[in-house]
Design a protein around this motif. Structure first.
Motif, PDB file in Angstrom:
ATOM      1  N   ASN A 164       0.908  -1.200   0.065  1.00  0.00           N
ATOM      2  CA  ASN A 164       0.018  -0.034  -0.061  1.00  0.00           C
ATOM      3  C   ASN A 164       0.921   1.180   0.130  1.00  0.00           C
ATOM      4  OD1 ASN A 164      -1.799   1.957   0.530  1.00  0.00           O
ATOM      5  ND2 ASN A 164      -3.005   1.178   1.954  1.00  0.00           N
ATOM      6  N   PRO A 165       0.706   2.111  -1.082  1.00  0.00           N
ATOM      7  CA  PRO A 165       1.666   3.326  -1.209  1.00  0.00           C
ATOM      8  C   PRO A 165       1.389   4.286   0.056  1.00  0.00           C
ATOM      9  CG  PRO A 165       0.849   2.877  -3.423  1.00  0.00           C
ATOM     10  CD  PRO A 165      -0.040   1.974  -2.251  1.00  0.00           C
ATOM     11  N   ALA A 166       0.202   4.307   0.549  1.00  0.00           N
ATOM     12  CA  ALA A 166       0.068   5.294   1.449  1.00  0.00           C
ATOM     13  C   ALA A 166       0.610   4.842   2.774  1.00  0.00           C
ATOM     14  CB  ALA A 166      -1.506   5.234   1.782  1.00  0.00           C
ATOM     15  N   LYS A 167       1.006   3.836   3.042  1.00  0.00           N
ATOM     16  CA  LYS A 167       1.745   3.326   4.303  1.00  0.00           C
ATOM     17  C   LYS A 167       3.068   3.465   4.306  1.00  0.00           C
ATOM     18  CE  LYS A 167      -2.125   0.147   5.490  1.00  0.00           C
ATOM     19  NZ  LYS A 167      -2.527  -1.291   5.995  1.00  0.00           N
ATOM     20  N   GLN A 168       3.816   3.637   2.989  1.00  0.00           N
ATOM     21  CA  GLN A 168       5.113   3.647   3.133  1.00  0.00           C
ATOM     22  C   GLN A 168       5.951   5.023   3.828  1.00  0.00           C
ATOM     23  OE1 GLN A 168       7.026   1.079   1.678  1.00  0.00           O
ATOM     24  NE2 GLN A 168       4.890   0.339   1.213  1.00  0.00           N
ATOM     25  N   LYS A 169       6.857   4.473   4.764  1.00  0.00           N
ATOM     26  CA  LYS A 169       7.562   5.511   5.435  1.00  0.00           C
ATOM     27  C   LYS A 169       6.719   5.926   6.810  1.00  0.00           C
ATOM     28  CE  LYS A 169      10.577   7.178   1.802  1.00  0.00           C
ATOM     29  NZ  LYS A 169      10.995   8.456   1.111  1.00  0.00           N
ATOM     30  N   GLN A 170       5.564   5.449   6.644  1.00  0.00           N
ATOM     31  CA  GLN A 170       4.934   5.487   8.175  1.00  0.00           C
ATOM     32  C   GLN A 170       5.268   4.529   9.346  1.00  0.00           C
ATOM     33  OE1 GLN A 170       2.354   7.949   7.865  1.00  0.00           O
ATOM     34  NE2 GLN A 170       3.321   8.512   6.073  1.00  0.00           N
ATOM     35  N   GLN A 171       4.605   4.788  10.377  1.00  0.00           N
ATOM     36  CA  GLN A 171       5.032   3.854  11.408  1.00  0.00           C
ATOM     37  C   GLN A 171       3.625   3.352  12.019  1.00  0.00           C
ATOM     38  OE1 GLN A 171       7.351   5.529  14.658  1.00  0.00           O
ATOM     39  NE2 GLN A 171       9.185   5.531  13.211  1.00  0.00           N
ATOM     40  N   ILE A 172       3.677   2.295  12.590  1.00  0.00           N
ATOM     41  CA  ILE A 172       2.641   1.490  13.291  1.00  0.00           C
ATOM     42  C   ILE A 172       2.992   0.992  14.531  1.00  0.00           C
ATOM     43  CG2 ILE A 172       0.728  -0.394  13.117  1.00  0.00           C
ATOM     44  CD1 ILE A 172       1.150  -0.168  10.096  1.00  0.00           C
ATOM     45  N   HIS A 173       2.495   1.460  15.676  1.00  0.00           N
ATOM     46  CA  HIS A 173       3.156   0.788  17.060  1.00  0.00           C
ATOM     47  C   HIS A 173       4.710   1.470  17.123  1.00  0.00           C
ATOM     48  CE1 HIS A 173      -0.907  -0.251  18.060  1.00  0.00           C
ATOM     49  NE2 HIS A 173      -0.828  -1.495  17.425  1.00  0.00           N
ATOM     50  N   GLY A 174       5.142   2.261  16.335  1.00  0.00           N
ATOM     51  CA  GLY A 174       6.437   2.821  16.622  1.00  0.00           C
ATOM     52  C   GLY A 174       7.441   1.840  15.549  1.00  0.00           C
ATOM     53  N   VAL A 175       6.756   1.016  14.883  1.00  0.00           N
ATOM     54  CA  VAL A 175       7.627   0.133  13.735  1.00  0.00           C
ATOM     55  C   VAL A 175       7.245   0.592  12.414  1.00  0.00           C
ATOM     56  CG1 VAL A 175       7.829  -2.366  13.084  1.00  0.00           C
ATOM     57  CG2 VAL A 175       7.358  -1.795  15.385  1.00  0.00           C
ATOM     58  N   PRO A 176       8.382   1.023  11.956  1.00  0.00           N
ATOM     59  CA  PRO A 176       8.310   1.605  10.519  1.00  0.00           C
ATOM     60  C   PRO A 176       8.131   0.519   9.245  1.00  0.00           C
ATOM     61  CG  PRO A 176      10.653   1.110  10.979  1.00  0.00           C
ATOM     62  CD  PRO A 176       9.835   0.782  12.122  1.00  0.00           C
ATOM     63  N   VAL A 177       7.204   1.133   8.283  1.00  0.00           N
ATOM     64  CA  VAL A 177       6.958   0.540   7.072  1.00  0.00           C
ATOM     65  C   VAL A 177       8.376   0.805   6.200  1.00  0.00           C
ATOM     66  CG1 VAL A 177       5.662  -0.008   4.980  1.00  0.00           C
ATOM     67  CG2 VAL A 177       4.533   0.666   7.222  1.00  0.00           C
ATOM     68  N   ILE A 178       9.067  -0.235   5.918  1.00  0.00           N
ATOM     69  CA  ILE A 178      10.392   0.019   5.236  1.00  0.00           C
ATOM     70  C   ILE A 178      10.446  -0.473   3.940  1.00  0.00           C
ATOM     71  CG2 ILE A 178      11.474  -0.259   7.684  1.00  0.00           C
ATOM     72  CD1 ILE A 178      12.354  -2.909   6.878  1.00  0.00           C
ATOM     73  N   GLY A 179       9.221  -0.794   3.366  1.00  0.00           N
ATOM     74  CA  GLY A 179       9.193  -1.190   1.873  1.00  0.00           C
ATOM     75  C   GLY A 179       8.027  -1.745   1.450  1.00  0.00           C
ATOM     76  N   THR A 180       8.103  -2.347   0.301  1.00  0.00           N
ATOM     77  CA  THR A 180       6.898  -3.172  -0.413  1.00  0.00           C
ATOM     78  C   THR A 180       7.446  -4.808  -0.382  1.00  0.00           C
ATOM     79  OG1 THR A 180       7.845  -3.043  -2.689  1.00  0.00           O
ATOM     80  CG2 THR A 180       6.455  -1.267  -1.710  1.00  0.00           C
ATOM     81  N   LEU A 181       6.587  -5.589  -0.820  1.00  0.00           N
ATOM     82  CA  LEU A 181       7.007  -7.011  -0.627  1.00  0.00           C
ATOM     83  C   LEU A 181       7.804  -7.279  -1.774  1.00  0.00           C
ATOM     84  CD1 LEU A 181       4.117  -7.018   0.623  1.00  0.00           C
ATOM     85  CD2 LEU A 181       3.679  -9.270  -0.496  1.00  0.00           C
ATOM     86  N   SER A 182       8.140  -6.513  -2.706  1.00  0.00           N
ATOM     87  CA  SER A 182       9.082  -6.754  -3.847  1.00  0.00           C
ATOM     88  C   SER A 182      10.406  -6.372  -3.307  1.00  0.00           C
ATOM     89  CB  SER A 182       9.008  -5.893  -5.071  1.00  0.00           C
ATOM     90  OG  SER A 182       8.975  -4.302  -4.723  1.00  0.00           O
ATOM     91  N   ASP A 183      10.682  -5.765  -2.063  1.00  0.00           N
ATOM     92  CA  ASP A 183      11.999  -5.316  -1.527  1.00  0.00           C
ATOM     93  C   ASP A 183      12.391  -6.399  -0.495  1.00  0.00           C
ATOM     94  OD1 ASP A 183      11.896  -2.855  -2.659  1.00  0.00           O
ATOM     95  OD2 ASP A 183      10.665  -1.941  -1.067  1.00  0.00           O
ATOM     96  N   LEU A 184      11.602  -7.732  -0.532  1.00  0.00           N
ATOM     97  CA  LEU A 184      12.003  -8.404   0.784  1.00  0.00           C
ATOM     98  C   LEU A 184      13.209  -9.002   0.538  1.00  0.00           C
ATOM     99  CD1 LEU A 184      11.071 -10.443   3.006  1.00  0.00           C
ATOM    100  CD2 LEU A 184      10.276 -12.024   1.088  1.00  0.00           C
ATOM    101  N   ALA A 185      13.706  -9.504  -0.841  1.00  0.00           N
ATOM    102  CA  ALA A 185      15.032 -10.058  -0.789  1.00  0.00           C
ATOM    103  C   ALA A 185      16.219  -9.067  -0.479  1.00  0.00           C
ATOM    104  CB  ALA A 185      15.492 -10.151  -2.165  1.00  0.00           C
ATOM    105  N   GLN A 186      15.945  -7.681  -0.637  1.00  0.00           N
ATOM    106  CA  GLN A 186      16.795  -6.901  -0.424  1.00  0.00           C
ATOM    107  C   GLN A 186      16.831  -6.399   1.264  1.00  0.00           C
ATOM    108  OE1 GLN A 186      16.108  -3.523  -2.495  1.00  0.00           O
ATOM    109  NE2 GLN A 186      16.725  -4.105  -4.569  1.00  0.00           N
TER     110      GLN A 186
END
Length: 628
Positions: A184-206
């Motif tokens: 979800n683009p709207a959740k990128q670089k946001q935080q949930i309970h102090g834990v950041p959204v650090i990427g998309t599923l395509s970034d998993l390997a990296q």
């Protein structure tokens, strides 16, 4: 242990009484400042304190504010505090107005009532949530003795947020969420309970390469199998352990929590995206009804019972022949649904007098018939049992259901009933005809549901493959091009309940099984999920097609048309070729007679004669070595 919450809430009560004084005097001070007017209105302030001492603790008690363990306070407790403080303030305001009208004191600044409400809200809420803050601030230091495992959460939705919150609240789990991945683009670089959204599923390997990740958690219950497969494949290649939240149908009636996390299973790789369902028709069919499930100890029967329990039936009857399996189903349902009215019945569907007693006593309104002998090679060897259980048993159940005016009857059939090349498929097709004939005779809602293999059912290919892997191999497959339709057990049961709600009577419904899957691909997936490699760690051996098997299955006869229904995954068969009336009963009676006499060849000949497209006689004779 029982006294601890009570003791702590006594201190909360004392705190509330102190806060009453602070709130009232603070309200007057904010309204009048500490000048002459403050002292002029002091009598009314004292009256307000006295009334608040009486009203507020009583209201708070009635709202349950002294029956909570506040270290687990959440949004629900916040709502409760707002409601309790508001109710108390309204009653206090009424009491002050009455006291003023009776001349108890002179003058009352009306605004202090509103200010007192706001201050009480802040102070009462603050006092209670401070317990949680103190518990969380000292919890990790007291409990953690080892370095926590760094967890990457895939899915920043409700399930992911709840899992992270539970990890943070329970340090003893020794799990530290380090970030989310979400598309979800709207959740990128946001935080949930102090834990950041650090990427998309395509970034998993990296992310797995850059971050020191100890575990991947897939927290997307609605994710289709292709998404789970991609995540699992990447995590496995990177050497990172992975777990998943169960699929949405498995979670029905349950809660998302860390305790529900489990190893990724083959069913996760094949599940489909959940669709919107018509819960209204299911609720109408099941809620407050007496529901009977035959074969309730089997894989499909047990899952049906789990999902039926959610709808609050008046009574759920678990009928089965195997006492151990019924006992296990009973224990599971009592643990998950402690208030549900359950009745376990040990009975054989071939015993009609026993069925008569059960139906006369409990008067079921809805019947799901899943009981059957189902193993193809075993039924080729035990033809008489296939006839008496699958045909006679269905006949008995249908006739008793008609006698006792059952409103809805759903028969679980199989894709092997179409152009059958084995005894099992032929007996299920004949059982279908019995059910459809009953619907025609009575006008009742007697329906057939036909689908393919369900993953993980007892005696199915998946448990056999798992056992072979555990033994170090080899995995045995009959043919490299063998294909079957597969569906997860919870998905199948969910759609069966939809059919129960929509069934008009006399219809055969097909479940959308998707594309057929090669058994070879299934075996290779299972080997990889076990952390091994096909061909290198576990050998795969081809043994040849067994008697009664086809390379692929059909869900309907040639020339038969399908009609869409209100559910996109359920279709209705139009204009089937079936036996009806006296012709059907002559065939059934003759087959039962032949079964009791042990006339196997005559049974097979008669089945080939009366079942459309049947070719059982062309099937090679069975061998015991080909059973598994």
């Amino acid at each position: 242990m029982k006294n601890k919450p009570s003791l702590s809430n006594r201190y909360v009560l004392v705190g509330d009484l102190i806060l009453v004084v602070i709130s009232v005097l603070g309200s007057y001070a904010l309204r009048l400042e500490l000048g002459p007017q403050f002292f002029d209105y002091l009598p009314s302030a004292l009256w307000m304190i006295g009334l608040a001492f009486i009203i507020k603790p009583v209201v708070y008690y009635l709202f349950g504010l002294y029956q909570r363990i506040w270290i687990y306070a959440s949004v629900e407790e916040l709502k409760l505090i707002v409601a309790a403080v508001t109710a108390a303030s309204v009653l206090l305001a009424g009491g002050m107005v009455v006291a003023l009208s009776l001349g108890a004191f002179v003058g009352l600044p009306r605004s202090v009532l509103v200010i007192d409400w706001l201050l009480s809200l802040i102070l009462v809420g603050g006092l209670r949530f401070s317990f949680r803050l103190m518990a969380e601030s000292r919890g990790p230091a007291a409990i953690l003795v080892t370095q926590p495992r760094r967890v990457l959460i895939v899915g920043a939705g409700d399930a992911g947020a709840l899992v992270v919150r539970e990890m943070q609240k329970n340090p003893q789990l020794n799990l530290q969420p380090i970030g989310f991945l979400d598309d979800n683009p709207a959740k990128q670089k946001q935080q949930i309970h102090g834990v950041p959204v650090i990427g998309t599923l395509s970034d998993l390997a990296q992310v797995l390469e850059r971050q020191n990740v100890d575990e991947v958690v897939i927290a997307i219950p609605s994710a289709p199998g292709r998404v789970v497969r991609v995540i699992a494949d990447i995590a496995r290649l990177k050497g990172v352990p992975f777990r998943t939240m169960p699929g949405i149908y498995e979670l029905l009636g349950g809660k998302v929590s860390v305790s529900r996390l489990r190893e990724v299973d083959i069913s996760d790789l094949l599940r489909r995206e959940p669709l919107q369902v018509n819960e209204g028709i299911v609720g109408e069919a099941l809620s407050g009804r007496v529901v009977l499930v035959t074969g309730a100890g089997g894989s499909i029967g047990r899952e049906l019972c789990r999902q039926i329990a959610r709808w609050g039936p008046k009574l759920l009857i678990l009928l089965g022949h195997g006492e151990n399996s019924i006992f296990e189903t009973l224990l599971e349902l009592r643990e998950s649904f402690p208030t549900l009215n359950l009745q376990p019945i040990i009975a054989d569907v071939r015993d009609r007098p026993r069925l008569e007693v059960v139906f006369n006593e409990f008067r079921p309104e809805v019947v799901f018939h899943t009981a059957a002998h189902k193993h193809v090679p075993l039924m080729e060897i035990n033809i008489e049992e296939a006839i008496t259980n699958n045909v006679l048993g269905t006949l008995n159940l249908v006739e008793v259901s008609l006698t006792y005016l059952v409103e809805r009857f759903v028969f679980i059939s199989t894709d092997k009933a179409i152009r059958p090349v084995n005894v099992y498929g032929a007996t299920k097709r004949l059982a279908e005809m019995i059910v459809l004939n009953a619907a025609q005779r009575s006008g009742g809602r007697y329906s057939v549901v036909r689908f393919g293999n369900v993953l993980g059912s007892r005696g199915s290919v998946v448990p056999i493959f798992k056992r072979q892997i555990a033994q170090g191999g080899p995995i045995t497959i009959t043919h490299p091009d063998m294909k079957r339709y597969f569906m997860t057990i919870p998905e199948a049961a969910h759609l069966v309940l939809q059919v129960a709600g929509m069934g008009r009577g006399g219809d055969t419904y097909l479940l959308n099984m998707g594309q057929q899957i090669r058994i070879l691909d299934l075996a290779e997936d299972l080997i990889r999920l076990s952390g091994l490699e096909p061909g290198r760690d576990i050998e795969i051996v081809f043994t040849g097609i067994r008697p009664g098997e086809k390379l692929s299955e059909d869900l309907w006869d040639e020339g038969v048309s399908l009609r869409v229904t209100d559910h996109p995954d359920i279709f209705r068969v139009e204009h089937q070729e079936v036996l009806e009336g006296e012709a059907l009963y002559r065939v059934v009676t003759e087959l039962i007679k032949l079964a009791r006499e042990g006339e196997r060849e005559r049974i097979v000949a008669l089945l080939d004669e009366v079942i459309p497209g049947s070719a059982i006689r062309s099937t090679p004779p069975p061998e015991l070595t080909s059973v598994v």
